[in-house]
Every structure is written in C-alpha cells, then in structure tokens.
Write a protein that holds these residues in place. Structure first.
Motif, PDB file in Angstrom:
ATOM      1  N   LEU A   1       0.800  -1.212   0.000  1.00  0.00           N
ATOM      2  CA  LEU A   1       0.000   0.000   0.000  1.00  0.00           C
ATOM      3  C   LEU A   1       0.839   1.271   0.000  1.00  0.00           C
ATOM      4  O   LEU A   1       0.315   2.367   0.161  1.00  0.00           O
ATOM      5  N   HIS A   2       2.170   1.108  -0.158  1.00  0.00           N
ATOM      6  CA  HIS A   2       3.016   2.296  -0.088  1.00  0.00           C
ATOM      7  C   HIS A   2       4.335   2.096  -0.821  1.00  0.00           C
ATOM      8  O   HIS A   2       4.752   0.975  -1.094  1.00  0.00           O
TER       9      HIS A   2
ATOM     10  N   GLY B   1      10.287  10.451   6.226  1.00  0.00           N
ATOM     11  CA  GLY B   1      10.807   9.127   6.575  1.00  0.00           C
ATOM     12  C   GLY B   1      11.528   9.041   7.901  1.00  0.00           C
ATOM     13  O   GLY B   1      11.666   7.941   8.457  1.00  0.00           O
ATOM     14  N   ASP B   2      11.973  10.163   8.449  1.00  0.00           N
ATOM     15  CA  ASP B   2      12.786  10.096   9.679  1.00  0.00           C
ATOM     16  C   ASP B   2      12.078   9.405  10.840  1.00  0.00           C
ATOM     17  O   ASP B   2      12.715   8.772  11.666  1.00  0.00           O
ATOM     18  N   ILE B   3      10.746   9.489  10.861  1.00  0.00           N
ATOM     19  CA  ILE B   3      10.019   8.888  11.992  1.00  0.00           C
ATOM     20  C   ILE B   3      10.125   7.359  12.012  1.00  0.00           C
ATOM     21  O   ILE B   3       9.782   6.728  12.995  1.00  0.00           O
ATOM     22  N   PHE B   4      10.587   6.766  10.921  1.00  0.00           N
ATOM     23  CA  PHE B   4      10.699   5.312  10.865  1.00  0.00           C
ATOM     24  C   PHE B   4      12.090   4.817  11.259  1.00  0.00           C
ATOM     25  O   PHE B   4      12.347   3.621  11.272  1.00  0.00           O
TER      26      PHE B   4
ATOM     27  N   THR C   1      14.407  10.839   3.404  1.00  0.00           N
ATOM     28  CA  THR C   1      13.475   9.817   2.905  1.00  0.00           C
ATOM     29  C   THR C   1      12.014  10.205   3.162  1.00  0.00           C
ATOM     30  O   THR C   1      11.719  11.079   3.974  1.00  0.00           O
ATOM     31  N   MET C   2      11.119   9.529   2.463  1.00  0.00           N
ATOM     32  CA  MET C   2       9.691   9.765   2.666  1.00  0.00           C
ATOM     33  C   MET C   2       8.889   8.527   2.272  1.00  0.00           C
ATOM     34  O   MET C   2       9.309   7.717   1.444  1.00  0.00           O
ATOM     35  N   ARG C   3       7.734   8.360   2.923  1.00  0.00           N
ATOM     36  CA  ARG C   3       6.852   7.256   2.559  1.00  0.00           C
ATOM     37  C   ARG C   3       5.641   7.813   1.836  1.00  0.00           C
ATOM     38  O   ARG C   3       5.056   8.813   2.260  1.00  0.00           O
TER      39      ARG C   3
END
Lengths: 484, 484
Positions: free
Chosen positions: B413-414, B442-445, B455-457
């Motif tokens: 889904l991503h 993305g940093d929260i991951f 990064t980004m989701r």
C-alpha cells in the motif's frame, strides 16, 4: 499422493483444492519445479469437476505457488518450497518472562477457579442474565449505523473514541450531576482497560493506594501488577469506615484511592449520600485523588438516588470516573469510559493509542446507536424489575437457610455473606461443590492474604429462581454441618 | 423555572422531561422536599402532553429523585440534591504522570503530525481504501452470527479469544506452512496490542532489541516505551543486510528481534525466500527469539509466494508471529492474533485478561463469520487487483516526476523514496503542504534521531488515481526546486 484430500468446510471447492495443493508444496511433498498433474488427471484423482481444478491452479499461480509453461502444464514455483525445519531451536519461554508476567499468571483467578460442570448451580458469576438481552434492538442498532456510515465504521477510528458516543456519554454524565468544565472523556475496552491505563500513567511517588476492603478482585490484581502497595479500609453497613480511613490517611501518603461507591463489589453496599460527602471532604483534606468505579450504578432499583463521587467534587479535578455498561447491558461489547481532568485524558489518550490504537468502532457505534434509539431506559426498567425480584428471593433464601453472621447487599447482582470468625468458606465450597453448588469464596476480594476466609459472594444474576432456592438450601445445610 | 426546556433529540419526550427535571434537582435549582408542579401545570408550562409528564414523574420516582404523597402530588427526594461544589480542589495532573506517560505523549505522532485540510492530497495513510469494503457481506456475517448465538456474543467471552475464530486462524496459519505442534494462539485488539503484550511480558536481561532500520513507527514507539534499546540494521533491496546483522549479533546480546518480512513498513520491500532462510539460521545461531510482524502478507499481488519466518523455523518455538487483517480487510474491526509457543501464550493470556478481559466478541465473531462465508478470497482478489493497479500507477508517476536516488516498494500500500544525503524531506513537506499535498517524512521510521531525513513514505491506498498523478507531480516539482 492426492489420496488424502477431503472436502471439509463450506468454502468453495476450488479454494479447498488450492489450499490442499499449497500445503503439499509448503510441507515439501511437492518439490520445486515439479510438474503438477494435469487438470484432467487431478479432476479424476480427486473426483472434482475440472472447472474447479482449473480455478484452483489459477489461484495457485496468483499466490505464487505455481507457474505455467505454455502447452506443457503447471509447475511448482521454486521459491515456495522447503522449511528449514531440521535444526529447530527450542527455548524456555518461562525463563524469559519478567516478574510481572509471572505475577499475572499467579494472580489469574480464571486459571485457578473451580470450573462449573454441567448441571452445577453456580453463584460465581455477576455477569448479566443473557435472557434479558434485547437482541432485536442490538441488530437494529447495527443495521442503522452501518447504513449511515458503514465505510467509516470499518476503517480506522480515533484513540479517544467514537465521537458520537463520546458526546452521548458526556451528556449522560452531565445528567448525573457531574460538572464537565475542564473535563474530557476517553473510550476504553471496558472498565478494566481504563483502570489499567490510569495505573500505568500514575507516578509512584509513594507507591501506595488506599481502597475499601474487601474490594473488586481485578482492581486488587492490577494494583499489584503495577507495583502498588494496597491499604484496605474496612466496610460498614453504609460504606467505608471513615474513622479508619482518616486514621490511615493521617499516617501515610497515598498516590491515589480506589472506591466503588455503588453496589460495591463484593459487599453489594451502596454508600450513603452523607458518607459520600464526608468521604470526599476527607480526600480533599489529605489531597488524595480518587479513582471512582461507577460499577453498576445504573442498576439501583431501590432507595433514593445517589450522585457519583465525581458530582460531589464539583469543579474539582481530583476524581477519575471509570464507567461501563458491561454489567448493565452487554459485557460482550467491550466499551467503557474514563471521565477526568482534560489534561489527564490527554496523557491517557496517548497511552491508549500506544496500547491498542483504539477501541472497536463497531462496538462503540452499536452501543451509541442502541442508546440513541432510546433502548437503555426501557432495558433498565426490565432489568431492574427482574434483578430486584431475584435479589429479594435470594436474600429471603439466605435468611431462611444460611446461618450467617452478617448479610449485605443493597441490590445489584450479588449478596455478600460473612460467617463468624474461624469459619472457612473454602471448606464450605468444597462440601457444596460435591453437591453441585459453587460460589465465590470471599478471601479473593481482600487486600491481605488470609483475610475474609469466613466470607463468600453469592452472584444470583444468571441463576434461575428454582435453582437459587435449591442452591442456597444446600449451602445452608452444608454450613450447618461444617459447624457441627 | 421550566422556561429553558427544549426538546433536543430523538429520545421519547417523557425521558427528556425526566432528565430535564433531574438536572434541575442535581444542580440545586429544585430543593429537597420541594413540591414539583402538578402534572397538569407542567404539561401546560412545557407544552407537552400530560401523559408524557405523568410518565416522566414515574421515571423520577423509579430513579429515586422524587416521591409521591398520596392525594397531594410529587416531591423532590431528600438525598438526591446538593453537590459539595464549593471547596473544589484542583491538582496538577501533569506533575503526577510517570516517565512512561510523558514519553507516550512525546512519541505520539498523531499529536504532532500535519493535519490534512479539506482538499489536501494526502499520501500519509496506509489504511485500506474503504471504497473496496464489501459492506453487505459484513452485514450478512453479523446477522448470520447473531442468529446463531446472539446471547453468547453479547455476554462475556474468553481472554484467549472466540473459539471458532481461534480454530479458523490456526488452520489458516497451518496453510501458510507453520508447524502448529506445541503452539497456541491468542486473539488481541489488533497487531498493536499483541506487540505491546509481548513486550510487557519479556524480561529485560539485556534490555535491547534488534530490528530493521527503518521500521514500523509504532513498533519503535512501543519498544522505547518498554525501555528497550534499539539496534537498527540497514535494509538492502531484498531485505535486511545480513552482514551488518551478523556483525551486530556477534557484538552484543539481544532479548529479541523484530522483523517485518513482507511489504516492510516503510520500505515496501518483501524479503526474499533465500534471505528468510539465512536470517533464521543466524537468529538460531545467536539464540535470539524473533517477533515476526505478518503485516500485509496477504496483499502480495506479484512475485512468488514466500512463507512466513515462522514456517521457516519449523518445529522450533523461537518465533512469535503477530497477525492481523487490519490493513487487508477492516481496521475498524480491532482483531489481531499472536501465534507462538504454547507456554508463552499461557503467560500472554493472563496479561491480556488483566489488561482488558478480552477482545470484542462481536468483532471476532463478525470476522469469523465473514471468513467462514468464504469472503476473504473474493475480497483479496478484488483488493489485490485494485492495489496493484494503484501501485503501478504511483510507481510510474514517481519515476516520471520525482528526482529520487532510490525508490523501493514491491507492492502493498506504499512506496518509499530516498533522495541523496543532505536532502531534507521535512522542508519538502513544508513546500508541498503549501500546495495541498502531504506525505510522511521518513525520519520517523528510523531507530536513531536524525537518520532518514532524506526519505519519505508515499501511501497510495486511499488516494484517487487522478490525485496520485497530480500529487506526485507537485512533490517532484517541489523537490527539483528545493535542490535549486
């Protein structure tokens, strides 16, 4: 191979064939790149239509278990086989459990209780009588809500809870006389999760909690699991003994108090309005916040109305009210609520989110719609009448047959019996269970081991009238025999 | 008095009148033993039928708020009035919260995330597209199950879960190639509760956990809340970097590992079958038990089948499998499961009981009946087709417009986008949100602060095709501008 296939359940035949072949592949009975039987062959082997086999093979391919070589047939996909089952490592999970997990098992009464065999008259439950459930109204609530916003209900909701239900419950608490200013409400998976979340947030400055003695066993369990020391205060006919309470408060500091003012579990006592006022004045004077268990408040079917402690606290923010309709309506719907200071609820909301994202939206929305449709009042009327009748009948039976020293219980779903000091209700339980009658020995409700061995709780909500009569007589006779 | 009454909702008029008078009493506007207006008077005052007033007064009496003096009328009951609102004590709840509660708020992304305003194109969600929901089948499942055992569903269930669902899920896991011998299954409120319960049971011999980096943010949060130190291991194209993993394992002891082998969150990578085997051999060699997150395993719509890590472990008992249909079916049904060693499940069951008694029986039984009715396969077929199309379209858009260094995501889904080192996706997010497009930085991951800032989701499941095209183009243009 293929001779142990059996049609087992109601799922489509092609899916059952697919799953069957899948298992052969996973378990290694079919190897990578091995040719599968033709659809015609397998159809004959399994005695199943060729269309179903074709559809099963398509499914296997979809799932990556098979591939087709044009004009030649289906083959087992390479990456799908073989578990490294050989060098299985087994570890000792018991040795890896922490103290709290060990304690959770030790304190888990469900693992140590007496199981009711078929035909046993069981006074152990204080769950509602399911014969009272108005299933049609529950079904209607579900269908109503699904037609309004089914898509919303089935997707993610909010940690704080389902908005329409939150609003309904705020109004509901307002009607009970609670001053809502500066307060907020969090929906939880029943009372127990609410209590557990509150305890998990409180700092242990003193590491100690004060409560009624005896009290709700799950509360004792969770207080212990959270590492709190418990000071229990004896009960009087109209609630907690205030002299003893003040004595304890003056001797020691407590992080919080836990009280069950209505139909107190296990004694069944409803704290008098005067005592509620004086109790709250004491708690204020000694600056101890209160967790109020709103247990069965809705069930009062005799006597005058009494406001929750939280109403007594007015604009103060020191009371955390835990509400639930579990015992009143449907325990299967896991919905409870925490009403408290807004700042506190903000903390609890984040803990709730970390623990379980949110409470079942379906449960919340069914409950909301059920309430919104105006069913609660009607249901309570029916339930109160029925439980009142049962309460009076059980009380009458106890008075006629059981040689108690004290009998308490102002209504609700249970009575509490105390025999003279030295009497052992565990021995009584053993004698009774041999005659097909069980109840809850009272010691499990006491804050110190060894207390209350002369007491027992009799839950009557799910026992038929005739069995109440027979069961209480058996308990009474066994008690008389035990005393010799 | 009585001039501010308003009919407000759909409840019976008599109940609204009763509640109205009740509030006047609780708030002190009507005093103890004060005479209430006659039913005729109040009927005129409120402009409501006399029958409704009579019924309201009866209700007040039932609830203990009023009493009747024969031949004279109704009076306010004495004990029902007056809250001690005067000396309200207010305490500082923030000061009474423990470290964990403080941390739960700090790590609560929902309280710090960007809110999508109306009209925003939001790539932040990886919840399923509710347009796919087959509501009629859910309704049918509910009605089917209610007609079979509605009374049972609405009363208390078992901490372990609803038996028919447990049995169904055991068969389901058997079909995935898991060896069930010596194992057992616990139903939880979704993945999150399962994970939290497991963490709350594990002893902290080393106080450290190893996992993929980046990884599921809720997992990072809960590991931190439970006081574990986290060692994150970088990802490669086909899953975790095994060299780096072995290096870490050889340097330090870990209490457990946490892996997301399928459609890994956030990278979208499916770990290759070969890597799964080698990973499990490593974990066995270093004797580190594994928590496997079965996240979205069901969604695989391309590539060959891959068995869960637990299947690879064969008869070993070192894998704890956490399953959920949340992302695949309905997140609103809070149902997940823990499949693990029987002894371990016995501990977890007691913890579950202490925390929330049991998971909603309605949710469990609806899910069971939905599965039993054969809907999963049909639904998955539809969902896979739809998500595959969306996945390919999103990927195509990313490749056309976004100047990424790396793009990963094997379906699900991503997608996950990495720019060159030094690029700041938080700045990109700010630029995009001004143009009505948001995504998850993305940093929260990442397991360490400051990692993954480039990064980004991109979650595409709930975004319409046209908006995917438009949104990705905006992101791409903003990224190009930011680099100058």
């Amino acid at each position: 191979m293929f001779n142990d296939f059996q049609l087992m359940d109601d799922r489509p035949v092609s899916i059952q064939v697919k799953e069957y072949v899948k298992r052969l592949i996973i378990k290694g009975a079919l190897q990578a790149n091995q040719k599968l039987p033709s659809t015609r062959e397998l159809s004959t082997l399994l005695g199943i239509s060729r269309n179903s086999i074709i559809s099963a093979y398509e499914g296997l391919e979809d799932d990556g278990f098979a591939y087709t070589v044009h004009g030649r047939g289906s083959y087992v996909a390479a990456a799908s086989t073989g578990a490294a089952a050989s060098s299985a490592w087994r570890l000792d999970w018991g040795a890896r459990m922490n103290e709290r997990a060990q304690m959770a098992v030790e304190l888990d009464l469900m693992k140590r209780g007496i199981r009711a065999e078929k035909g046993t008259i069981s006074f152990t439950s204080i769950a509602p009588d399911e014969k009272l459930f108005d299933l049609d109204n529950v079904k209607r609530a579900f269908m109503d809500r699904m037609s309004v916003e089914g898509n919303v209900l089935l997707n993610y909701g909010y940690a704080k809870g389902y908005k329409p239900l939150i609003d309904y419950l705020l109004r509901y608490m307002d009607h009970k006389g609670v001053d809502l200013k500066g307060k907020d409400l969090l929906i939880t998976n029943g009372f127990t999760e609410g209590f557990d979340i509150v305890l998990s947030a409180l700092s242990k400055k003193n590491g100690s909690v004060i409560c009624e003695n005896p009290t709700h066993n799950t509360a004792i369990k969770n207080l212990k699991l959270h590492g709190f020391e418990i000071t229990g205060i004896a009960m009087e006919r109209d609630g907690i003994n205030l002299q003893e309470l003040e004595q304890a408060l003056s001797e020691k500091a407590f992080d919080c108090a836990y009280f069950v003012p209505s139909y107190h579990n296990p004694t069944g006592i409803v704290m008098s309005p005067e005592k509620r006022q004086r109790l709250m004045q004491l708690m204020m004077r000694y600056q101890v916040p209160v967790i109020e268990d709103g247990f069965n408040e809705e069930l009062r079917y005799s006597g005058s109305h009494v406001s929750p402690l939280m109403a007594t606290a007015g604009q103060g923010n020191s009371v955390i009210y835990l509400g639930s309709f579990s015992k009143v309506l449907f325990p299967g719907l896991r919905v409870g609520w925490v009403l408290a200071d807004r700042e506190l609820i903000d903390y609890l909301e984040s803990i709730k989110r970390a623990r379980s994202i949110h409470t079942s939206t379906l449960d919340q929305s069914i409950l909301y719609q059920y309430l919104y449709n105006g069913n609660l009042e009607k249901y309570l009327k029916k339930a109160r009448t029925e439980y009142k009748r049962k309460y009076e009948w059980t009380k009458q039976c106890c008075e006629a047959h059981i040689p108690f020293e004290q009998l308490s219980g102002d209504g609700g779903l249970h009575l509490f019996v105390a025999f003279e000091e030295g009497f052992d209700t565990r021995a009584l339980l053993e004698a009774c269970s041999r005659q097909g009658v069980i109840f809850t020995p009272g010691d499990i409700f006491f804050t110190k081991d060894g207390q209350g061995r002369n007491t027992m709780r009799i839950g009557f909500s799910r026992v038929a009238d005739e069995e109440i009569g027979r069961g209480i007589r058996i308990i009474g006779e066994a008690a008389k025999q035990l005393r010799g």
